[in-house]
Design a protein around this motif. Structure first.
Motif, mmCIF file in Angstrom:
data_model
loop_
_atom_site.group_PDB
_atom_site.id
_atom_site.type_symbol
_atom_site.label_atom_id
_atom_site.label_comp_id
_atom_site.label_asym_id
_atom_site.label_seq_id
_atom_site.Cartn_x
_atom_site.Cartn_y
_atom_site.Cartn_z
ATOM 1 N N GLY A 141 19.154 102.123 -38.538
ATOM 2 C CA GLY A 141 18.523 101.960 -39.837
ATOM 3 C C GLY A 141 17.656 100.710 -39.817
ATOM 4 O O GLY A 141 16.895 100.477 -38.884
ATOM 5 N N GLY A 142 17.801 99.860 -40.797
ATOM 6 C CA GLY A 142 17.023 98.630 -40.818
ATOM 7 C C GLY A 142 17.441 97.686 -39.705
ATOM 8 O O GLY A 142 18.624 97.372 -39.566
ATOM 9 N N THR A 143 16.477 97.265 -38.877
ATOM 10 C CA THR A 143 16.793 96.376 -37.759
ATOM 11 C C THR A 143 15.564 95.588 -37.358
ATOM 12 O O THR A 143 14.423 96.063 -37.487
ATOM 13 C CB THR A 143 17.301 97.170 -36.547
ATOM 14 O OG1 THR A 143 17.522 96.258 -35.459
ATOM 15 C CG2 THR A 143 16.312 98.228 -36.104
ATOM 16 N N ASN A 144 15.814 94.372 -36.842
ATOM 17 C CA ASN A 144 14.725 93.528 -36.337
ATOM 18 C C ASN A 144 14.583 93.609 -34.818
ATOM 19 O O ASN A 144 13.811 92.861 -34.223
ATOM 20 C CB ASN A 144 14.990 92.065 -36.712
ATOM 21 C CG ASN A 144 14.752 91.799 -38.189
ATOM 22 O OD1 ASN A 144 13.851 92.379 -38.783
ATOM 23 N ND2 ASN A 144 15.568 90.938 -38.777
ATOM 24 N N LEU A 145 15.348 94.495 -34.196
ATOM 25 C CA LEU A 145 15.323 94.545 -32.740
ATOM 26 C C LEU A 145 13.924 94.766 -32.159
ATOM 27 O O LEU A 145 13.572 94.111 -31.168
ATOM 28 C CB LEU A 145 16.276 95.630 -32.232
ATOM 29 C CG LEU A 145 17.704 95.175 -31.903
ATOM 30 C CD1 LEU A 145 18.531 96.346 -31.402
ATOM 31 C CD2 LEU A 145 17.689 94.063 -30.856
ATOM 32 N N PRO A 146 13.112 95.682 -32.693
ATOM 33 C CA PRO A 146 11.785 95.864 -32.083
ATOM 34 C C PRO A 146 10.967 94.579 -32.028
ATOM 35 O O PRO A 146 10.148 94.398 -31.115
ATOM 36 C CB PRO A 146 11.128 96.921 -32.973
ATOM 37 C CG PRO A 146 12.288 97.729 -33.485
ATOM 38 C CD PRO A 146 13.375 96.708 -33.714
#
Length: 498
Positions: A141-146
């Motif tokens: 779902g919501g993530t800052n990984l990219p």
């Protein structure tokens, strides 16, 4: 004059020689080497640590942990090492760590396909991880990984990843597979030594009858030697480095001049469970590998000594082998039970030592700041340990199938009373020092009695009775037999083979 027969290619089909199946095309693939074929069952646990797939999984693990460190910092200095890097949540870190944890058959095939495009194994690993990061929003779902994608392999040369991966692989293979097998072998051997600590046996020095011992004490000697090497191996250091293309942190300091990169590197390497090497060229120097492989090779050589000794005891009849139901000892001589386990062990130990010696000799040298000879060399760590593990397995199986023939050893001792020449002349020397007359030239007199000729019990006792020794000494020697002349052999096993 007749014309010569037309020549044909060895593989060209003829009426007399039909076309053969090309074994290289058979599915599933046929193993080229015996470790992945005939003997795979004995060495398969090493695949999880020292195979090509294990290398790639270890690379993924190192890359993932480096990414987590760059984003979240070290235990000593929490917070992003690279300014602006997102702080990863527990869920995001767990997602990343699942990448190496779930690395299986499909992932191996996918990574191989990427490598066929990149023609570079470590770059393929980088792209493999980036694919997973790109898929993170769908999974989380919501993530800052990219946003952290370009920190994969940040400031790293391939050897930063490879040296750490190999250190983890060898450490894991040793800890989880090789050492437990070697320790189980020494425990088995120690149990045999204790069981037979008091069983007398005629020694043979230079192949000739010599001072009696016990079979248990001789097995204890080998156990003690093997365990000493295991203590050295258990204390091995596994070194690692992460410091860039020539060990200067050049790219690191230009990209992020405010970070204490040596401190970050040290904390990261130790986080992986390794010992930090602060000074390297592009490569970690591999000295620790040479040390470990030399110790394992020495263990191998002592085990080889055990195999040849046991083989000889079998040939003398001191050990009998328990036949395996349905097994064939010889294709033509049905009475035979061949010591094949020990012969197989000998051969595999020699192959293992050859590989380990080559690894030790070549890995410590790299031209200037880097050459690539270690890349191919290190891919043979698995076979080196595999042949050793196979030998350990064979020796354990062989020892399990042995019985001690105490009766034959007793007969052998009784046929060699001349070995008592040693204690008799030693008793004469002691009596001479104590002032007993007539004890001159004890060695020479026993040499005249025993050398090159057999002496039975009656002849030895007659000789002792005529020496004029003190009554207590004469009585002690009169009671002595080859079978009882074993000193404190049994006590040595009890005292020093805990």
């Amino acid at each position: 004059m007749t014309s010569p027969a037309p020549q044909t290619s060895p593989t060209e089909p003829t009426a007399a020689q039909p076309a053969r199946v090309n074994l290289a095309d058979v599915t599933p693939p046929v193993a080229l080497g015996p470790l992945d074929g005939r003997y795979r069952g004995s060495v398969a646990p090493l695949v999880d640590h020292l195979s090509e797939a294990a290398l790639n999984r270890a690379r993924i693990h190192v890359e993932v942990e480096w990414l987590v460190t760059l984003c979240n910092g070290t235990s000593d200095a929490p917070g992003a090492v690279v300014p602006g890097a997102p702080t990863l949540t527990d869920a995001e870190i767990a997602y990343l760590r699942q990448i190496p944890a779930t690395f299986g058959a499909d992932e191996i095939a996918e990574l191989a396909a990427i490598e066929r495009e990149t023609v570079h194994d470590v770059k393929a690993v980088e792209y493999f991880i980036k694919r997973r990061i790109a898929a993170a929003p769908d999974a989380l779902g919501g993530t800052n990984l990219p946003a952290a994608s370009e920190l994969v392999h940040f400031a790293c040369t391939s050897e930063d990843i490879n040296n750490l991966s190999y250190a983890l692989m060898v450490q894991g293979g040793m800890r989880d597979v090789w050492l437990p097998a070697a320790e189980a072998l020494t425990d088995q051997l120690a149990a045999m030594a204790r069981e037979h600590a008091g069983v007398p046996m005629l020694s043979r020095t230079h192949g000739q009858p010599a001072t009696p011992t016990t079979i248990g004490k001789e097995l204890a000697v080998l156990t003690h030697r093997l365990r000493r090497q295991l203590r050295r191996i258990e204390g091995a250091e596994y070194l690692g480095k992460l410091n860039g293309a020539t060990g200067t942190y050049g790219a690191h300091t230009v990209a992020v001049p405010g970070a204490d990169w040596p401190a970050v590197s040290k904390s990261f390497v130790e986080h992986l469970g390794l010992v930090w090497n602060p000074l390297t060229t592009q490569i970690e120097s591999h000295d620790w590998q040479a040390e470990v492989y030399a110790d394992v090779a020495r263990f191998n050589r002592i085990l080889h000594n055990l195999a040849t000794d046991v083989w000889t005891y079998i040939s003398l009849g001191f050990f009998t082998q328990i036949p395996v139901a349905g097994a064939t000892g010889s294709s033509t001589m049905p009475h035979k039970v061949n010591p094949i386990r020990f012969e197989n062990a000998e051969a595999n130990l020699e192959i293992s030592c050859s590989l380990l010696d080559t690894l030790s000799a070549t890995l410590v040298t790299s031209r200037l700041q880097r050459d690539l000879t270690d890349s191919t060399t290190q891919r043979n760590i698995g076979p080196a340990f595999g042949h050793s593990l196979l030998a350990i397995d064979n020796v354990r199986r062989g020892l399990k199938a042995l019985n001690v023939n105490a009766a034959l050893m007793a007969d052998d001792l009784d046929a060699n009373w001349e070995v008592l020449g040693e204690p008799v002349q030693s008793a004469m020397r002691a009596a001479s020092v104590a002032g007993v007359e007539g004890m001159e030239n004890p060695y020479e007199r026993l040499k005249e009695l025993t050398r090159g000729q057999r002496v039975d019990a009656a002849r030895m006792r007659e000789f002792v009775a005529g020496l004029g020794l003190p009554d207590d000494v004469a009585a002690r020697l009169a009671a002595l037999t080859p079978a009882s002349y074993t000193g404190v052999a049994a006590q040595l096993v009890e005292d020093y083979l805990a």
